[in-house]
Design a protein around this motif. Structure first.
Motif, PDB file in Angstrom:
ATOM      1  N   TYR A 164      43.296  36.003  26.796  1.00  0.00           N
ATOM      2  CA  TYR A 164      43.124  36.163  28.241  1.00  0.00           C
ATOM      3  C   TYR A 164      42.773  37.615  28.589  1.00  0.00           C
ATOM      4  N   GLY A 214      39.229  39.345  30.071  1.00  0.00           N
ATOM      5  CA  GLY A 214      39.226  40.249  31.224  1.00  0.00           C
ATOM      6  C   GLY A 214      38.538  41.566  30.913  1.00  0.00           C
ATOM      7  N   ASN A 238      42.625  41.147  36.795  1.00  0.00           N
ATOM      8  CA  ASN A 238      42.481  39.717  36.520  1.00  0.00           C
ATOM      9  C   ASN A 238      43.771  38.929  36.411  1.00  0.00           C
ATOM     10  N   ASN A 250      45.830  37.438  38.220  1.00  0.00           N
ATOM     11  CA  ASN A 250      46.125  36.262  39.043  1.00  0.00           C
ATOM     12  C   ASN A 250      45.048  35.191  38.943  1.00  0.00           C
ATOM     13  N   LYS A 251      44.128  35.338  38.023  1.00  0.00           N
ATOM     14  CA  LYS A 251      43.046  34.366  37.871  1.00  0.00           C
ATOM     15  C   LYS A 251      43.367  33.401  36.728  1.00  0.00           C
ATOM     16  N   THR A 252      42.854  32.195  36.853  1.00  0.00           N
ATOM     17  CA  THR A 252      43.011  31.234  35.762  1.00  0.00           C
ATOM     18  C   THR A 252      41.990  31.547  34.671  1.00  0.00           C
ATOM     19  N   GLU A 282      38.603  30.393  35.744  1.00  0.00           N
ATOM     20  CA  GLU A 282      37.947  31.337  36.654  1.00  0.00           C
ATOM     21  C   GLU A 282      37.345  32.509  35.893  1.00  0.00           C
ATOM     22  N   LEU A 283      38.073  33.024  34.908  1.00  0.00           N
ATOM     23  CA  LEU A 283      37.557  34.137  34.109  1.00  0.00           C
ATOM     24  C   LEU A 283      36.334  33.725  33.306  1.00  0.00           C
ATOM     25  N   GLU A 296      33.415  33.487  35.694  1.00  0.00           N
ATOM     26  CA  GLU A 296      32.984  34.816  36.132  1.00  0.00           C
ATOM     27  C   GLU A 296      32.210  35.526  35.025  1.00  0.00           C
TER      28      GLU A 296
END
Length: 174
Positions: free
Chosen positions: A43, A47, A85, A87-89, A92-93, A96
Protein backbone atom coordinates in the motif's frame (compact mmCIF):
# COMPACT_ATOMS: atom_id res chain seq x y z
CA UNK A 1 20.53 -3.74 -22.67
CA UNK A 2 21.12 -0.40 -24.33
CA UNK A 3 18.64 2.36 -23.46
CA UNK A 4 15.60 2.74 -25.70
CA UNK A 5 12.81 5.21 -25.03
CA UNK A 6 10.28 2.83 -26.59
CA UNK A 7 11.47 -0.08 -24.44
CA UNK A 8 11.18 2.11 -21.36
CA UNK A 9 7.66 3.13 -22.33
CA UNK A 10 6.79 -0.57 -22.72
CA UNK A 11 7.61 -1.15 -19.04
CA UNK A 12 6.15 2.14 -17.81
CA UNK A 13 2.80 1.54 -19.49
CA UNK A 14 2.54 -2.01 -18.14
CA UNK A 15 3.27 -1.15 -14.50
CA UNK A 16 -0.30 -0.04 -13.61
CA UNK A 17 -1.78 -3.25 -15.07
CA UNK A 18 0.86 -5.34 -13.35
CA UNK A 19 0.10 -3.80 -9.97
CA UNK A 20 -3.66 -3.97 -10.50
CA UNK A 21 -3.45 -7.63 -11.42
CA UNK A 22 -1.09 -8.42 -8.56
CA UNK A 23 -2.79 -6.48 -5.75
CA UNK A 24 -6.52 -6.36 -6.52
CA UNK A 25 -8.90 -8.37 -4.35
CA UNK A 26 -6.32 -9.23 -1.70
CA UNK A 27 -6.92 -9.05 2.03
CA UNK A 28 -5.70 -6.11 4.10
CA UNK A 29 -2.99 -8.36 5.54
CA UNK A 30 -1.37 -8.77 2.12
CA UNK A 31 -1.71 -5.07 1.30
CA UNK A 32 -0.89 -3.37 4.61
CA UNK A 33 1.78 -5.63 6.15
CA UNK A 34 5.43 -4.61 5.84
CA UNK A 35 8.79 -6.15 6.78
CA UNK A 36 9.06 -4.49 10.18
CA UNK A 37 9.88 -1.05 11.55
CA UNK A 38 10.73 1.63 8.98
CA UNK A 39 9.71 -0.54 6.00
CA UNK A 40 6.94 -0.11 3.47
CA UNK A 41 3.87 -2.20 2.74
CA UNK A 42 2.56 -2.74 -0.81
CA UNK A 43 0.00 0.00 0.00
CA UNK A 44 2.80 2.42 0.96
CA UNK A 45 4.81 1.57 -2.16
CA UNK A 46 1.84 2.28 -4.39
CA UNK A 47 1.40 5.64 -2.65
CA UNK A 48 5.07 6.40 -3.27
CA UNK A 49 4.65 5.60 -6.98
CA UNK A 50 1.65 7.94 -7.13
CA UNK A 51 3.59 10.78 -5.53
CA UNK A 52 6.34 10.28 -8.12
CA UNK A 53 3.81 10.52 -10.93
CA UNK A 54 2.53 13.80 -9.51
CA UNK A 55 5.78 15.53 -8.63
CA UNK A 56 8.89 13.82 -9.98
CA UNK A 57 9.31 12.20 -13.37
CA UNK A 58 7.56 14.51 -15.81
CA UNK A 59 8.49 17.61 -13.79
CA UNK A 60 12.17 16.72 -14.08
CA UNK A 61 11.85 15.77 -17.76
CA UNK A 62 10.32 19.19 -18.43
CA UNK A 63 13.08 20.96 -16.46
CA UNK A 64 15.71 19.22 -18.59
CA UNK A 65 13.96 20.06 -21.85
CA UNK A 66 13.11 23.71 -21.12
CA UNK A 67 15.29 26.47 -22.56
CA UNK A 68 15.79 28.26 -19.24
CA UNK A 69 19.16 28.27 -17.54
CA UNK A 70 17.88 26.84 -14.24
CA UNK A 71 18.08 23.06 -14.56
CA UNK A 72 17.93 22.26 -10.82
CA UNK A 73 15.44 19.60 -9.72
CA UNK A 74 13.29 20.10 -6.66
CA UNK A 75 14.15 17.48 -4.02
CA UNK A 76 11.71 14.55 -4.04
CA UNK A 77 9.83 13.71 -0.84
CA UNK A 78 10.23 9.93 -0.65
CA UNK A 79 7.82 9.72 2.30
CA UNK A 80 4.92 11.92 1.11
CA UNK A 81 2.65 8.87 0.75
CA UNK A 82 2.37 8.67 4.53
CA UNK A 83 0.64 12.09 4.55
CA UNK A 84 -1.26 11.94 1.28
CA UNK A 85 -2.86 8.52 0.89
CA UNK A 86 -3.67 7.01 4.25
CA UNK A 87 -7.45 7.40 3.94
CA UNK A 88 -7.76 5.97 0.43
CA UNK A 89 -8.65 2.41 -0.46
CA UNK A 90 -6.29 0.28 -2.49
CA UNK A 91 -8.75 0.40 -5.38
CA UNK A 92 -8.68 4.20 -5.29
CA UNK A 93 -4.87 4.20 -5.30
CA UNK A 94 -4.69 1.76 -8.21
CA UNK A 95 -7.14 3.86 -10.23
CA UNK A 96 -5.28 7.09 -9.42
CA UNK A 97 -1.92 5.56 -10.39
CA UNK A 98 -3.36 4.22 -13.65
CA UNK A 99 -4.81 7.63 -14.53
CA UNK A 100 -1.66 9.59 -13.62
CA UNK A 101 0.63 7.20 -15.49
CA UNK A 102 -1.56 7.27 -18.59
CA UNK A 103 -1.46 11.08 -18.64
CA UNK A 104 2.28 11.20 -17.99
CA UNK A 105 3.01 8.76 -20.80
CA UNK A 106 0.79 10.71 -23.19
CA UNK A 107 2.76 13.83 -22.28
CA UNK A 108 6.08 12.00 -22.64
CA UNK A 109 5.18 10.64 -26.07
CA UNK A 110 3.95 14.07 -27.21
CA UNK A 111 7.39 15.53 -26.50
CA UNK A 112 8.80 13.53 -29.45
CA UNK A 113 12.18 13.35 -27.73
CA UNK A 114 15.09 13.15 -30.14
CA UNK A 115 18.28 11.15 -29.66
CA UNK A 116 20.13 14.43 -29.11
CA UNK A 117 17.67 15.53 -26.42
CA UNK A 118 18.32 12.34 -24.47
CA UNK A 119 21.76 13.81 -23.70
CA UNK A 120 20.34 17.09 -22.33
CA UNK A 121 21.18 17.62 -18.68
CA UNK A 122 19.53 18.59 -15.43
CA UNK A 123 20.89 19.05 -11.92
CA UNK A 124 19.85 16.47 -9.32
CA UNK A 125 20.02 17.71 -5.69
CA UNK A 126 22.22 14.76 -4.63
CA UNK A 127 23.92 13.51 -7.80
CA UNK A 128 24.62 16.72 -9.69
CA UNK A 129 24.49 16.56 -13.48
CA UNK A 130 22.28 13.83 -14.95
CA UNK A 131 20.99 13.28 -18.48
CA UNK A 132 17.44 12.88 -19.71
CA UNK A 133 18.32 9.35 -20.81
CA UNK A 134 19.50 8.50 -17.29
CA UNK A 135 16.33 9.97 -15.79
CA UNK A 136 14.00 7.95 -18.01
CA UNK A 137 16.07 4.78 -17.50
CA UNK A 138 15.81 5.40 -13.75
CA UNK A 139 12.03 5.84 -13.97
CA UNK A 140 11.86 2.43 -15.66
CA UNK A 141 14.20 0.70 -13.20
CA UNK A 142 12.37 2.41 -10.31
CA UNK A 143 9.10 0.79 -11.40
CA UNK A 144 10.73 -2.62 -11.69
CA UNK A 145 12.47 -2.21 -8.33
CA UNK A 146 9.21 -1.42 -6.57
CA UNK A 147 7.42 -4.33 -8.24
CA UNK A 148 10.20 -6.57 -6.89
CA UNK A 149 9.93 -4.88 -3.49
CA UNK A 150 6.18 -5.54 -3.35
CA UNK A 151 6.82 -9.22 -4.16
CA UNK A 152 9.50 -9.45 -1.47
CA UNK A 153 7.36 -7.77 1.19
CA UNK A 154 4.47 -10.11 0.44
CA UNK A 155 6.65 -13.23 0.32
CA UNK A 156 8.16 -12.40 3.69
CA UNK A 157 4.71 -12.61 5.26
CA UNK A 158 5.12 -16.40 4.98
CA UNK A 159 8.79 -16.57 6.02
CA UNK A 160 7.93 -18.36 9.27
CA UNK A 161 5.40 -20.60 7.53
CA UNK A 162 7.52 -22.25 4.83
CA UNK A 163 9.53 -24.35 7.24
CA UNK A 164 12.81 -25.76 5.95
CA UNK A 165 12.19 -24.42 2.41
CA UNK A 166 13.29 -21.02 3.67
CA UNK A 167 16.79 -22.23 2.85
CA UNK A 168 15.95 -22.32 -0.87
CA UNK A 169 13.75 -19.23 -1.13
CA UNK A 170 16.21 -16.40 -1.73
CA UNK A 171 13.40 -13.81 -1.62
CA UNK A 172 12.87 -14.63 2.04
CA UNK A 173 16.51 -14.11 2.92
CA UNK A 174 17.19 -10.69 1.41
Amino acid sequence: MEFSLNKSIDILQNTPRTLESFLSNLSEEWIKKNEGPDTWSPYDILGHLIHGEKTDWMSRINIILKNSGNKKFTPFDRFAQFRENQNKTLSELLLEFKHLRKNNLMELKALNISKEQLEFEGIHPDFGTVTLKELIATWTAHDLGHIAQISRVMAKQYKNEVGPWVKYLRILNT
